[in-house]
Design a protein around this motif. Structure first.
Motif, short mmCIF file in Angstrom:
data_model
loop_
_atom_site.label_atom_id
_atom_site.label_comp_id
_atom_site.label_asym_id
_atom_site.label_seq_id
_atom_site.Cartn_x
_atom_site.Cartn_y
_atom_site.Cartn_z
N ALA A 121 0.82 -1.21 0.00
CA ALA A 121 0.00 0.00 0.00
C ALA A 121 0.86 1.27 0.00
O ALA A 121 0.39 2.34 -0.39
N GLY A 122 2.10 1.16 0.47
CA GLY A 122 2.97 2.33 0.56
C GLY A 122 2.67 3.19 1.77
O GLY A 122 3.05 4.36 1.84
N ARG A 123 1.96 2.64 2.75
CA ARG A 123 1.77 3.33 4.02
C ARG A 123 1.50 2.28 5.10
O ARG A 123 1.18 1.13 4.78
N ASP A 124 1.65 2.72 6.36
CA ASP A 124 1.51 1.80 7.48
C ASP A 124 0.04 1.44 7.69
O ASP A 124 -0.75 2.30 8.08
N LEU A 125 -0.34 0.20 7.41
CA LEU A 125 -1.75 -0.20 7.58
C LEU A 125 -1.98 -0.70 9.01
O LEU A 125 -1.12 -1.34 9.59
N ARG A 126 -3.17 -0.42 9.52
CA ARG A 126 -3.53 -0.84 10.88
C ARG A 126 -4.81 -1.66 10.85
O ARG A 126 -5.64 -1.48 9.95
N GLN A 152 -5.74 -10.27 9.38
CA GLN A 152 -5.37 -9.77 8.03
C GLN A 152 -6.61 -9.26 7.30
O GLN A 152 -6.54 -8.25 6.59
N CYS A 153 -7.75 -9.92 7.50
CA CYS A 153 -9.00 -9.48 6.86
C CYS A 153 -9.51 -8.17 7.47
O CYS A 153 -10.29 -7.46 6.84
N SER A 154 -9.08 -7.86 8.70
CA SER A 154 -9.55 -6.67 9.40
C SER A 154 -8.65 -5.45 9.17
O SER A 154 -8.88 -4.40 9.77
N LEU A 155 -7.64 -5.58 8.34
CA LEU A 155 -6.78 -4.41 8.06
C LEU A 155 -7.63 -3.33 7.41
O LEU A 155 -8.42 -3.60 6.51
N SER A 156 -7.43 -2.11 7.88
CA SER A 156 -8.23 -0.99 7.40
C SER A 156 -7.55 -0.32 6.20
O SER A 156 -6.37 0.02 6.27
N VAL A 157 -8.30 -0.16 5.13
CA VAL A 157 -7.76 0.45 3.89
C VAL A 157 -8.79 1.41 3.31
O VAL A 157 -9.95 1.43 3.74
N ASP A 158 -8.39 2.19 2.30
CA ASP A 158 -9.36 2.94 1.50
C ASP A 158 -9.11 2.61 0.02
O ASP A 158 -8.19 1.83 -0.30
N ALA A 159 -9.91 3.18 -0.86
CA ALA A 159 -9.81 2.82 -2.28
C ALA A 159 -8.43 3.19 -2.86
O ALA A 159 -7.92 2.51 -3.75
#
Ligand code: GLN
Length: 333
Positions: A163-168, A211-218
């Motif tokens: 993603a190029g950023r720290d995912l939480r 892993q399924c609960s990682l928060s992302v946006d489009a």
């Protein structure tokens, strides 16, 4: 069968994506076209997912030169869900190699729903492919790490590089899914009974649920897809995440089974590798050109985002992305 291609170098076809202004215009057209559709329903088998806004719609294209084109709710966060399977598979492929991934996890479509127990029984306990839950659990079990915590950190860090950023992780989604994932626990235990999982199956389910609960946006999804479109290098950060070979292998799996039992229809209409998730996310990869990420939580019966599929179909046609499309060589002479 063995196709005897081991020593043959992979040549790469090139073809430039359209200009920035053309991409922006087509993105707007695709968005408007898909916005007219309100079919489908928001997932509710994981309780917290039923709270999603059915009207939310974000569409983003990341090109391999690092450009980002976005429209709508592209900053709205949601849980990545099954889309994580694509990237965890890429990380595991990188760690264990093409042959072992093929042997242990498999790459054939099951033709059955993503959470099918029957598919495991029909195939002598083999998980079949990494995009259905059985294969995804078997894949997560192969993530390097001595403990479940170490494996989880490897997954989080790996997907963050894509993603190029720290995912939480979204703690609420994790809690909600952890309380209701009886079926995934059953699948993991069934696989363990066939000796297909060598770790504690419930630990594996826990890492998988995280892993399924990682928060992302489009935008994250578009960047992750663009990394798979760019031979494994994130086009924004310039960082290599996986090898070009692993990228190619991952995209082959996505083409065959990224949209569950609807994968054939998807490939027929869109002609690109893709991966959907039950929270309404969708990624599509046009190798060497762009990654598309969308969020629209209304799903069809197979669990794939309705507006995401329609917008992507539009873009595939209008941008000339379908990998099976060709014009006559003689016409241009
Ligand atoms: N975490 C979800 C599950 O295991 C993911 C399913 C999906 O996105 N299709 O059921």
């Amino acid at each position: 069968m063995e196709l005897d291609v081991a020593g043959i170098e992979q040549a790469v076809a090139t073809g430039a994506p359209p200009s920035d202004s053309r991409i922006n215009a087509l993105l707007a057209e695709a968005f408007a076209h898909a916005s007219k559709h309100s079919e489908g329903t928001v997932a509710h088998y994981i309780p917290i997912l039923s709270r999603a806004d059915p009207e939310a719609f974000g569409l983003c294209i990341a090109d391999v030169s690092g450009g980002l084109h976005e429209l709508g709710d592209t900053r709205r966060q949601f849980s990545i869900q099954s889309i994580s399977k694509a990237f965890v598979f890429a990380l595991v492929c990188e760690a264990i190699g093409h042959e072992r991934a093929l042997e242990i996890v498999g790459v054939n479509n099951t033709g059955l729903a993503f959470n099918s127990v029957v598919a495991i029984e029909l195939n002598d306990g083999h998980p079949m492919n990494p995009m259905v839950n059985a294969g995804a659990l078997a894949t997560t079990a192969l993530v390097p790490g001595r403990t479940a915590d170490e494996q989880w950190e490897a997954v989080r860090e790996g997907l963050s590089l894509f993603a190029g950023r720290d995912l939480r992780m979204d703690d609420e989604v994790y809690e909600s899914e952890s309380h209701t994932n009886l079926r995934n626990r059953a699948i993991a235990q069934l696989l363990a009974s066939y000796d297909r999982i060598e770790r504690d199956p419930l630990d594996v389910v826990d890492v998988y649920t995280r892993q399924c609960s990682l928060s992302v946006d489009a935008r994250d999804l578009a960047a992750m897809a663009a990394t798979l479109a760019d031979g494994g290098v994130n086009p924004v950060t310039g960082e290599r995440v996986v090898s070009a070979t692993v990228c190619r292998d991952t995209l082959a799996v996505l083409a065959a089974s990224g949209l569950y039992e609807a994968s054939g229809e998807w490939l027929f209409d869109i002609g690109l590798p893709g991966k959907s998730g039950v929270s309404g996310g969708l990624i599509t990869v046009a190798p060497g050109k762009v990654g598309i990420g969308s969020y629209a939580p209304r799903l069809d019966l197979a669990g794939n985002s309705v507006q995401g599929q329609i917008a992507t179909a539009y873009l595939s046609r209008a941008m000339g992305l379908n990998i099976f499309a060709s014009g006559s060589h003689f016409r241009s002479e």
